[in-house]
Enzyme design. Structure first.
Site, PDB file in Angstrom:
ATOM      1  N   GLY A   1       0.876  -1.178   0.000  1.00 17.29           N
ATOM      2  CA  GLY A   1       0.000   0.000   0.000  1.00 17.29           C
ATOM      3  C   GLY A   1       0.901   1.212   0.000  1.00 17.29           C
TER       4      GLY A   1
ATOM      5  N   SER B   1       3.259   3.277   2.475  1.00 22.39           N
ATOM      6  CA  SER B   1       3.849   3.104   3.815  1.00 22.39           C
ATOM      7  C   SER B   1       3.606   4.299   4.728  1.00 22.39           C
ATOM      8  CB  SER B   1       5.349   2.813   3.706  1.00 22.39           C
ATOM      9  OG  SER B   1       6.027   3.843   3.025  1.00 22.39           O
TER      10      SER B   1
ATOM     11  N   CYS C   1       6.168  -5.245   0.358  1.00 21.56           N
ATOM     12  CA  CYS C   1       6.305  -3.899  -0.224  1.00 21.56           C
ATOM     13  C   CYS C   1       6.259  -2.829   0.872  1.00 21.56           C
ATOM     14  CB  CYS C   1       5.267  -3.681  -1.325  1.00 21.56           C
ATOM     15  SG  CYS C   1       5.659  -2.272  -2.384  1.00 21.56           S
TER      16      CYS C   1
ATOM     17  N   ILE D   1       5.704  -3.088  -7.506  1.00 20.65           N
ATOM     18  CA  ILE D   1       4.921  -1.868  -7.743  1.00 20.65           C
ATOM     19  C   ILE D   1       5.457  -0.786  -6.809  1.00 20.65           C
ATOM     20  CG2 ILE D   1       2.623  -0.824  -7.737  1.00 20.65           C
ATOM     21  CD1 ILE D   1       1.499  -3.754  -7.887  1.00 20.65           C
ATOM     22  N   ARG D   2       6.146   0.200  -7.365  1.00 19.39           N
ATOM     23  CA  ARG D   2       6.790   1.245  -6.546  1.00 19.39           C
ATOM     24  C   ARG D   2       7.521   0.599  -5.380  1.00 19.39           C
ATOM     25  NH1 ARG D   2       2.416   4.495  -4.406  1.00 19.39           N
ATOM     26  NH2 ARG D   2       4.000   5.775  -3.481  1.00 19.39           N
TER      27      ARG D   2
ATOM     28  N   HIS E   1       5.086  -8.314  -4.338  1.00 18.22           N
ATOM     29  CA  HIS E   1       3.736  -8.691  -3.915  1.00 18.22           C
ATOM     30  C   HIS E   1       3.399 -10.117  -4.364  1.00 18.22           C
ATOM     31  CE1 HIS E   1       2.270  -4.540  -2.976  1.00 18.22           C
ATOM     32  NE2 HIS E   1       3.158  -4.198  -3.887  1.00 18.22           N
TER      33      HIS E   1
ATOM     34  N   GLU F   1       1.068 -11.858  -3.152  1.00 18.81           N
ATOM     35  CA  GLU F   1      -0.383 -12.007  -2.996  1.00 18.81           C
ATOM     36  C   GLU F   1      -1.156 -11.664  -4.271  1.00 18.81           C
ATOM     37  OE1 GLU F   1       0.475  -7.720  -2.019  1.00 18.81           O
ATOM     38  OE2 GLU F   1       1.482  -9.653  -1.716  1.00 18.81           O
TER      39      GLU F   1
END
Length: 198
Positions: free
Chosen positions: A51, A53, A83, A141-142, A177, A179
């Site tokens: 998400g 942080s 992440c 992702i980032r 990630h 998941e």
């Protein structure tokens, strides 16, 4: 032989909570959302999802969860961060945003958004120590990377020379990630850690 289903919480303040709940369930755990200290007290392990942080840090503080989280991690509760969750488990952030705090626990320094912006997201095959059956599909992702590790932490995956997964005792962190892929082996590894240490 009946395998115990460990009760694992997912910090449900922001980020990809649903995906982690589904991956944990598929890995044989009893997954629950955690938003309050009483819910945290009722789980044997915790996932801190990806998400943003800074947002997760501020919401954890607002919900009165930051100190209870730190206490449980210090007391040895198995915790997995993906992440943004990796950033939350780092003892130090190289480039923190104003007011950003971490739960800490893993002796490492991480760099936020190290692999670039949202539009530079990518997938890569990642060999993870402790996960059998070939590489996992890592979705970045980032994503952060680990800038440096202390003596207690050990790298369990690298990508292009950068550490992207770490284990320190009961703590596990990935820059990617798992998941989001439908491959639940990292979550199965974590469920086994909770069974062993919970």
């Amino acid at each position: 032989m009946h395998v115990i289903s460990p009760v694992i919480g997912v910090l449900a303040l922001q980020g990809d909570v649903r995906e982690h709940l589904a991956a944990l369930t598929a890995a044989g755990a009893e997954a629950r959302q955690v938003r309050r200290p009483a819910e945290l007290a009722a789980v044997s392990g915790l996932v801190i999802p990806g998400g943003e942080s800074t947002t997760i840090s501020k919401l954890a503080d607002a919900f009165g969860l930051l100190e209870p989280l730190r206490e449980r991690v210090r007391a040895g509760m198995p915790t997995y961060g993906s992440c943004a969750g990796m950033i939350m488990l780092a003892d130090k952030i190289l480039d923190p945003r104003s007011g950003q705090e971490t739960v800490g626990g893993i002796d490492m320094i991480v760099r936020r958004n190290a692999f670039g912006r949202q539009n530079e997201s990518f997938e890569a095959a990642i060999e993870v120590t402790g996960v059998s059956g070939g590489p996992v599909d890592g979705v970045f992702i980032r994503a952060p990377w680990v800038e440096s590790l202390g003596a207690a932490a050990r790298p369990i995956a690298t990508f292009e020379g950068r550490t992207v997964a770490v284990r320190q005792g009961n703590l596990l962190a990935t820059a990617f990630h798992p998941e989001l892929t439908g491959d639940h082996r990292v979550h199965a590894l974590f469920a086994d850690m909770v069974r062993a240490g919970g």
